[in-house]
Scaffold this active site. Structure first.
Site, PDB file in Angstrom:
ATOM      1  N   CYS A 380      29.761 103.864  46.731  1.00  0.00           N
ATOM      2  CA  CYS A 380      29.376 105.057  47.499  1.00  0.00           C
ATOM      3  C   CYS A 380      27.999 105.536  47.040  1.00  0.00           C
ATOM      4  O   CYS A 380      26.997 104.928  47.381  1.00  0.00           O
ATOM      5  CB  CYS A 380      30.450 106.139  47.366  1.00  0.00           C
ATOM      6  SG  CYS A 380      30.328 107.432  48.629  1.00  0.00           S
ATOM      7  N   HIS A 515      34.975 103.137  49.364  1.00  0.00           N
ATOM      8  CA  HIS A 515      35.625 103.287  48.063  1.00  0.00           C
ATOM      9  C   HIS A 515      36.733 102.236  47.911  1.00  0.00           C
ATOM     10  O   HIS A 515      37.876 102.484  48.292  1.00  0.00           O
ATOM     11  CB  HIS A 515      36.228 104.693  47.922  1.00  0.00           C
ATOM     12  CG  HIS A 515      35.223 105.765  47.687  1.00  0.00           C
ATOM     13  ND1 HIS A 515      34.844 106.170  46.426  1.00  0.00           N
ATOM     14  CD2 HIS A 515      34.498 106.511  48.565  1.00  0.00           C
ATOM     15  CE1 HIS A 515      33.942 107.135  46.525  1.00  0.00           C
ATOM     16  NE2 HIS A 515      33.699 107.356  47.811  1.00  0.00           N
ATOM     17  N   GLU A 517      38.394 101.375  45.419  1.00  0.00           N
ATOM     18  CA  GLU A 517      39.463 101.764  44.490  1.00  0.00           C
ATOM     19  C   GLU A 517      40.646 102.404  45.200  1.00  0.00           C
ATOM     20  O   GLU A 517      41.778 102.365  44.693  1.00  0.00           O
ATOM     21  CB  GLU A 517      38.916 102.718  43.427  1.00  0.00           C
ATOM     22  CG  GLU A 517      38.491 104.094  43.907  1.00  0.00           C
ATOM     23  CD  GLU A 517      37.045 104.177  44.341  1.00  0.00           C
ATOM     24  OE1 GLU A 517      36.483 105.296  44.332  1.00  0.00           O
ATOM     25  OE2 GLU A 517      36.475 103.128  44.704  1.00  0.00           O
TER      26      GLU A 517
END
Length: 539
Positions: A380, A515, A517
């Site tokens: 990001c 993102h 994750e």
């Protein structure tokens, strides 16, 4: 099968691990063949965590449908390997907003609006909504028993429990059994008082999960069972463990499913946790180790990066490697110390964030990784940092910056998404308006991958992927040709928006606007995180 409910409350103090306990029970029930979901009900008055500081609340977890939620939903998804939605998290703010809106519309036909029944009924409605199509819904009530703001939630689940009956509702209370070092003893009084407070408001727990530093012996368990009015088999300990992923196995070893199945009339439950057990062993005692520099601006409160640190654990387990994180405060990084800071690191990760604080240190980190061919992953803001650094130091645009940090910058290589929409005239980009007036990209978006790129190879040469976003600034496509002419390739895009960039002739230099994750699981690491750690292991 009609949906059944498990309500999880907490006592004594916060941060005891209700979310992990809830996720662990859900994991065992799912592995036994049941369809399970989890809901987090937060008593704070904010409508959602979206406008809360990471230093105040920790990470904001984003669901596939774009909801900004409590970080516990990240634990739920990582343990269950299920995508949750906006229906799986609500707050006091959500509840009151809905009730007030209905009152303004005349839905209550002029009645006096009260906490009971109007607020409690709205809480119950939202709980039932999340239960649809599931065998079991686990409901975690945030905060602790005795909190003023939590009383409507506790009253609502008390009412719902009475409506459902004992075969369809179970109450589990997580509480603390502290070890007093001076006395050399575990003390049960906090648990007894917490259960007493819960019973005073009309909820009688069916099971106790006891958070403890040391294992509870038989006498202590008998004492807790007797004084709190629960069966001996329903006193479950939750000790300090090397990894949160050990807790489902710990619960299974205590036969936690047996009393749950008995009360809820679920029959014999056999959880298959062999694959989980194998992965956990590689989390706790891996054969290899590396050090990764984690560059961010919230390093004093690591909960702000919870999903990212967990995704690194997932990748490490897959590679049988312990990934030691060297936390690097980006405000303290400059050209004079960058080499010393990163000298013992196998890779450099620059995480996301908002605002200009610490940005120059991040730019310095990206430059060092680029010039010294150290594996780099920018997520990001970390991708935008890579673009700014390249524009300044390779393209020669000394004033290159983001509009987020300098609204009057002459070379705005990063700009507001509103500018892109206005310039292109496109209406195909799904965005959300935040209460603060900013346009956000939230939730899952499709990304087209450049054939033959590093990013495509990471995703097994797929042409399209879907990943989650949370940002309001975008890479300016005006500079795309200049980037690519000089070796920084745009390898991912979405309806004209730049989603990923990577450097030619570098072991691993990748920036992604999304993102990764948020979609990582212990049993299924995200390809971007896994690829970065894998290359770092080889360095």
């Amino acid at each position: 099968m009609k949906s059944k409910f498990i309500f999880i409350t907490g006592g004594v103090l916060s941060s005891l691990g209700k979310g992990i306990a809830a996720a662990s029970i859900a994991t065992l029930l799912k592995s036994a063949g049941l369809k399970v979901s989890i809901l987090k009900a937060d008593p704070y008055i904010n409508v959602d965590p979206g406008t809360m500081s990471p230093l105040e609340h920790g990470e904001v977890f984003v669901t596939a449908d774009g909801a900004e939620t409590d970080l516990d939903l990240g634990h739920y998804e990582r343990f269950l390997d299920e995508n949750l939605s906006q229906n799986n998290n609500f707050t006091t703010g959500c509840v009151y907003s809905t009730v007030i809106q209905k009152e303004r519309q005349g839905d209550y036909l002029g009645k006096t609006i009260q906490v009971i029944p109007h607020i409690t009924n709205e809480i119950i409605r939202r709980i039932k909504l999340a239960a649809k199509a599931n065998d079991i819904l686990i409901v975690e009530i945030g905060g602790t028993v005795g909190d003023i703001e939590g009383l409507p939630f506790l009253e609502a689940i008390r009412m719902l429990g009475g409506e459902l009956g004992k075969e369809n509702a179970m109450f589990i209370h997580l509480t603390l059994v502290p070890f007093i070092k001076v006395a050399g003893e575990l003390k049960t009084k906090p648990t007894q008082h917490s259960v007493g407070e819960l019973r005073r408001i009309g909820i009688i727990p069916d099971m106790l999960v006891c958070r403890c530093e040391q294992s509870l012996n038989r006498d202590l368990k008998d004492k807790i069972a007797s004084s709190c009015g629960v069966a001996r088999s329903c006193v479950i300990e939750s000790p300090d463990l090397a990894s949160i992923y050990q807790l489902p196995l710990n619960f299974m070893a205590q036969d936690i499913l047996e009393p749950i199945a008995k009360q809820l009339n679920l029959g014999k439950l056999n959880a298959n946790m062999q694959n989980w057990d194998s992965l956990v062993k590689r989390v706790v005692a891996p054969n290899n180790a590396i050090t990764i520099a984690f560059v961010g601006k919230y390093t004093d409160l690591k909960e702000s990066y919870k999903s990212l640190t967990e995704s690194i654990i997932h990748a490490g387990a897959s590679l049988d490697t312990r990934v030691n994180l060297k936390w690097c405060d980006s405000e303290r990084i400059d050209e004079n110390n960058v080499g010393e800071i990163f000298k013992d690191c196998s890779g450099i990760l620059v995480a996301g964030g908002f605002g200009g604080r610490g940005v120059e240190g991040m730019i310095c980190s990206a430059k060092y990784a680029r010039e010294h061919k150290i594996p780099y992953l920018g997520i990001c803001l970390g991708m935008q940092i890579a673009l700014i650094e390249f524009a300044r130091n390779v393209l020669g645009l000394e004033n290159a910056n983001s509009m987020e940090f300098d609204s009057a910058c002459k070379e705005n290589v990063i700009y507001l998404i509103d500018n892109f929409i206005d310039a292109s005239g496109t209406k195909q980009i799904r965005t959300h308006k935040s209460p603060l007036g900013g346009t956000m990209r939230l939730g899952s978006y499709e990304c087209e991958l450049k054939k033959g790129s590093l990013l495509a190879k990471i995703y097994d040469n797929q042409s399209k992927i879907i990943e989650r976003h949370r940002h309001r600034y975008e890479a300016n496509p005006k500079y795309r040709q200049d980037y690519e002419k000089n070796g920084l390739i745009i390898s991912g895009e979405s309806k004209g928006l730049i989603e990923a960039c990577e450097l030619k002739n570098h072991p691993f230099f990748l920036g992604v606007q999304f993102h990764p994750e948020f979609t990582s699981r212990l049993t299924k690491p995200n390809p971007v995180i896994l690829g970065f750690i894998k290359v770092s292991c080889a360095e």
